[in-house]
Scaffold this motif. Sequence first.
Motif, PDB file in Angstrom:
ATOM      1  N   LEU A  53       0.821  -1.211   0.000  1.00  0.00           N
ATOM      2  CA  LEU A  53       0.000   0.000   0.000  1.00  0.00           C
ATOM      3  C   LEU A  53       0.857   1.264   0.000  1.00  0.00           C
ATOM      4  CD1 LEU A  53      -2.735   1.414   0.206  1.00  0.00           C
ATOM      5  CD2 LEU A  53      -2.595   1.156   2.706  1.00  0.00           C
ATOM      6  N   ARG A  54       1.993   1.230   0.697  1.00  0.00           N
ATOM      7  CA  ARG A  54       2.835   2.424   0.753  1.00  0.00           C
ATOM      8  C   ARG A  54       3.321   2.809  -0.642  1.00  0.00           C
ATOM      9  NH1 ARG A  54       8.050   0.796   0.241  1.00  0.00           N
ATOM     10  NH2 ARG A  54       8.503  -1.411   0.653  1.00  0.00           N
ATOM     11  N   ARG A  55       3.581   1.806  -1.496  1.00  0.00           N
ATOM     12  CA  ARG A  55       4.022   2.119  -2.863  1.00  0.00           C
ATOM     13  C   ARG A  55       2.882   2.752  -3.652  1.00  0.00           C
ATOM     14  NH1 ARG A  55       9.347   0.878  -4.896  1.00  0.00           N
ATOM     15  NH2 ARG A  55       8.398   0.034  -6.790  1.00  0.00           N
ATOM     16  N   ALA A  69       0.660  10.146  -4.618  1.00  0.00           N
ATOM     17  CA  ALA A  69       1.145  11.468  -4.210  1.00  0.00           C
ATOM     18  C   ALA A  69       1.886  12.158  -5.349  1.00  0.00           C
ATOM     19  CB  ALA A  69       2.053  11.330  -2.986  1.00  0.00           C
ATOM     20  N   VAL A  70       2.724  11.420  -6.064  1.00  0.00           N
ATOM     21  CA  VAL A  70       3.476  12.016  -7.169  1.00  0.00           C
ATOM     22  C   VAL A  70       2.552  12.298  -8.351  1.00  0.00           C
ATOM     23  CG1 VAL A  70       5.324  11.595  -8.838  1.00  0.00           C
ATOM     24  CG2 VAL A  70       5.640  10.980  -6.434  1.00  0.00           C
ATOM     25  N   LEU A  71       1.558  11.452  -8.556  1.00  0.00           N
ATOM     26  CA  LEU A  71       0.597  11.676  -9.641  1.00  0.00           C
ATOM     27  C   LEU A  71      -0.141  13.001  -9.428  1.00  0.00           C
ATOM     28  CD1 LEU A  71      -0.961  10.745 -12.170  1.00  0.00           C
ATOM     29  CD2 LEU A  71      -2.504   9.496 -10.630  1.00  0.00           C
ATOM     30  N   GLN A  72      -0.611  13.252  -8.209  1.00  0.00           N
ATOM     31  CA  GLN A  72      -1.328  14.511  -7.973  1.00  0.00           C
ATOM     32  C   GLN A  72      -0.391  15.705  -8.134  1.00  0.00           C
ATOM     33  OE1 GLN A  72      -1.269  16.959  -5.364  1.00  0.00           O
ATOM     34  NE2 GLN A  72       0.605  16.081  -4.508  1.00  0.00           N
ATOM     35  N   TRP A  73       0.888  15.543  -7.777  1.00  0.00           N
ATOM     36  CA  TRP A  73       1.842  16.645  -7.930  1.00  0.00           C
ATOM     37  C   TRP A  73       2.080  16.969  -9.406  1.00  0.00           C
ATOM     38  CZ3 TRP A  73       7.078  16.346  -9.744  1.00  0.00           C
ATOM     39  CH2 TRP A  73       7.816  17.534  -9.570  1.00  0.00           C
ATOM     40  N   VAL A  74       2.273  15.945 -10.221  1.00  0.00           N
ATOM     41  CA  VAL A  74       2.474  16.167 -11.661  1.00  0.00           C
ATOM     42  C   VAL A  74       1.220  16.789 -12.274  1.00  0.00           C
ATOM     43  CG1 VAL A  74       2.848  15.032 -13.890  1.00  0.00           C
ATOM     44  CG2 VAL A  74       4.206  14.353 -11.898  1.00  0.00           C
ATOM     45  N   CYS A  75       0.060  16.258 -11.907  1.00  0.00           N
ATOM     46  CA  CYS A  75      -1.193  16.815 -12.440  1.00  0.00           C
ATOM     47  C   CYS A  75      -1.382  18.265 -11.993  1.00  0.00           C
ATOM     48  CB  CYS A  75      -2.379  15.961 -12.004  1.00  0.00           C
ATOM     49  SG  CYS A  75      -2.441  14.331 -12.772  1.00  0.00           S
ATOM     50  N   SER A  76      -1.004  18.565 -10.743  1.00  0.00           N
ATOM     51  CA  SER A  76      -1.098  19.945 -10.273  1.00  0.00           C
ATOM     52  C   SER A  76      -0.209  20.862 -11.092  1.00  0.00           C
ATOM     53  CB  SER A  76      -0.707  20.026  -8.792  1.00  0.00           C
ATOM     54  OG  SER A  76      -1.605  19.297  -7.987  1.00  0.00           O
ATOM     55  N   PHE A  77       0.984  20.393 -11.378  1.00  0.00           N
ATOM     56  CA  PHE A  77       1.929  21.200 -12.148  1.00  0.00           C
ATOM     57  C   PHE A  77       1.429  21.430 -13.567  1.00  0.00           C
ATOM     58  CE2 PHE A  77       5.661  22.112 -14.670  1.00  0.00           C
ATOM     59  CZ  PHE A  77       6.436  22.910 -13.843  1.00  0.00           C
ATOM     60  N   ARG A 103       7.913  12.310  -0.899  1.00  0.00           N
ATOM     61  CA  ARG A 103       9.355  12.179  -0.621  1.00  0.00           C
ATOM     62  C   ARG A 103       9.842  10.747  -0.805  1.00  0.00           C
ATOM     63  NH1 ARG A 103      10.056  12.170   5.481  1.00  0.00           N
ATOM     64  NH2 ARG A 103       9.215  10.084   5.033  1.00  0.00           N
ATOM     65  N   ASP A 104       9.071   9.800  -0.282  1.00  0.00           N
ATOM     66  CA  ASP A 104       9.517   8.409  -0.283  1.00  0.00           C
ATOM     67  C   ASP A 104       9.443   7.750  -1.655  1.00  0.00           C
ATOM     68  OD1 ASP A 104       9.972   8.651   2.417  1.00  0.00           O
ATOM     69  OD2 ASP A 104       8.067   7.743   3.007  1.00  0.00           O
ATOM     70  N   TYR A 105       8.699   8.337  -2.579  1.00  0.00           N
ATOM     71  CA  TYR A 105       8.612   7.780  -3.928  1.00  0.00           C
ATOM     72  C   TYR A 105       9.982   7.734  -4.587  1.00  0.00           C
ATOM     73  CZ  TYR A 105       7.395   7.642  -8.951  1.00  0.00           C
ATOM     74  OH  TYR A 105       7.312   7.320 -10.284  1.00  0.00           O
ATOM     75  N   PHE A 106      10.796   8.766  -4.406  1.00  0.00           N
ATOM     76  CA  PHE A 106      12.057   8.843  -5.139  1.00  0.00           C
ATOM     77  C   PHE A 106      13.170   7.979  -4.542  1.00  0.00           C
ATOM     78  CE2 PHE A 106       9.478  12.550  -6.050  1.00  0.00           C
ATOM     79  CZ  PHE A 106       9.560  12.629  -7.434  1.00  0.00           C
ATOM     80  N   PRO A 107      13.614   8.129  -3.292  1.00  0.00           N
ATOM     81  CA  PRO A 107      13.254   9.089  -2.243  1.00  0.00           C
ATOM     82  C   PRO A 107      14.121  10.354  -2.346  1.00  0.00           C
ATOM     83  CG  PRO A 107      14.738   7.464  -1.355  1.00  0.00           C
ATOM     84  CD  PRO A 107      14.524   7.080  -2.804  1.00  0.00           C
ATOM     85  N   ILE A 108      13.739  11.376  -1.562  1.00  0.00           N
ATOM     86  CA  ILE A 108      14.438  12.657  -1.546  1.00  0.00           C
ATOM     87  C   ILE A 108      14.977  12.911  -0.146  1.00  0.00           C
ATOM     88  CG2 ILE A 108      14.208  15.153  -1.877  1.00  0.00           C
ATOM     89  CD1 ILE A 108      11.900  14.583  -3.795  1.00  0.00           C
ATOM     90  N   THR A 109      16.241  13.321  -0.070  1.00  0.00           N
ATOM     91  CA  THR A 109      16.850  13.664   1.222  1.00  0.00           C
ATOM     92  C   THR A 109      17.502  15.043   1.124  1.00  0.00           C
ATOM     93  OG1 THR A 109      18.916  12.538   0.621  1.00  0.00           O
ATOM     94  CG2 THR A 109      17.301  11.270   1.870  1.00  0.00           C
TER      95      THR A 109
END
Length: 335
Positions: free
Chosen positions: A12-14, A20-28, A85-91
């Motif tokens: 589920l986390r994946r 989360a990334v889909l909504q960010w791309v669509c927002s952009f 953040r965790d999709y990539f992840p980003i630090t």
Amino acid sequence: MTPRFAPLRLPLRRRLQTAAVLQWVCSFLALGELCVLLFALALRGSLWLPALLYGLWVWADRETPRRGGRPSAWVRGWTLWTHFRDYFPITLVRTQELDPHLNYLFGFHPHGVLAAGAFANFCTEATGFGGLFPGLHPHLLTLPCWFRIPLFREYLMAGGLVSSEPQSLRYLLGQPGGGQVAVLALGGPPEALDAHPGALSLQLLARKGFVRIALEHGTPLVPVFSFGENELFQQVPNPPGSWLRRLQLRFQRVFGVTAPLFHARGVFQYSFGLLPYRRAIHTVGGAPLMLPRTPNPSPETVERWHRLYLERLVALFEEHKLGYGVPPERHLTFV
């Protein structure tokens, strides 16, 4: 090309990370247009009065994006951004503590296609900016055209985004008492056209206005390099001088924004789509370059400090590149 589909059974986390990334791309890509449509429909329908009053308020509020915006700790702290953040992840990596009684100008490199690292690190608290830099408040500067879009402008400012106009930068750097961080992708939107995997070319040689403004306020410059930023998308080949690059540059001159033709993966398959690849991003902040307060810097003074900033950026990159997968023979180039 045969599509390579994602497994049916994934944790589920994946799934949440992808959403989360889909909504960010669509927002952009589409949220601004959707907000314009909704506002227009409201004006033409039964909600015309609230829409009209909101439009008048937007006009009265037009200076806010140039005066620090309206950041919301609640929006910046949404759980949604931890999945992003965790999709990539980003630090976010801090190499030196910063004095919260000063203002700073962070130079973010490279721009990338959609500046995912800049968004995650400086428009959300997902990577822990507040804990790494206590007492400092980040503001990511972006194109002023976005703040003319009703509703969308409120969403942007809630994350801490402000206009990239010089007066906006001067406002942040001139705040008494310090604590303000202006984050600027110095290569600007044109650098997005060079954001191909493996690219290490930065558009900085002719960009010196940020140094002049920092000198006027005596603001330290902090180089920031985001390793992995250019690995998130493929782009249609557009070498300088090609018909596509000429068309993209003409589009930018007319509309003020760039149009990189990017692609990567999809939601349910890995072969094609507009979602970024899952590639790690490590955003490293360097030591501040302390600038003397110089109300009217000469071109020679600006040139000298600009050169020193480039040297600090190169040193930061060279110090950390091996740890983040960049071969030793690869180096930054400036255009």
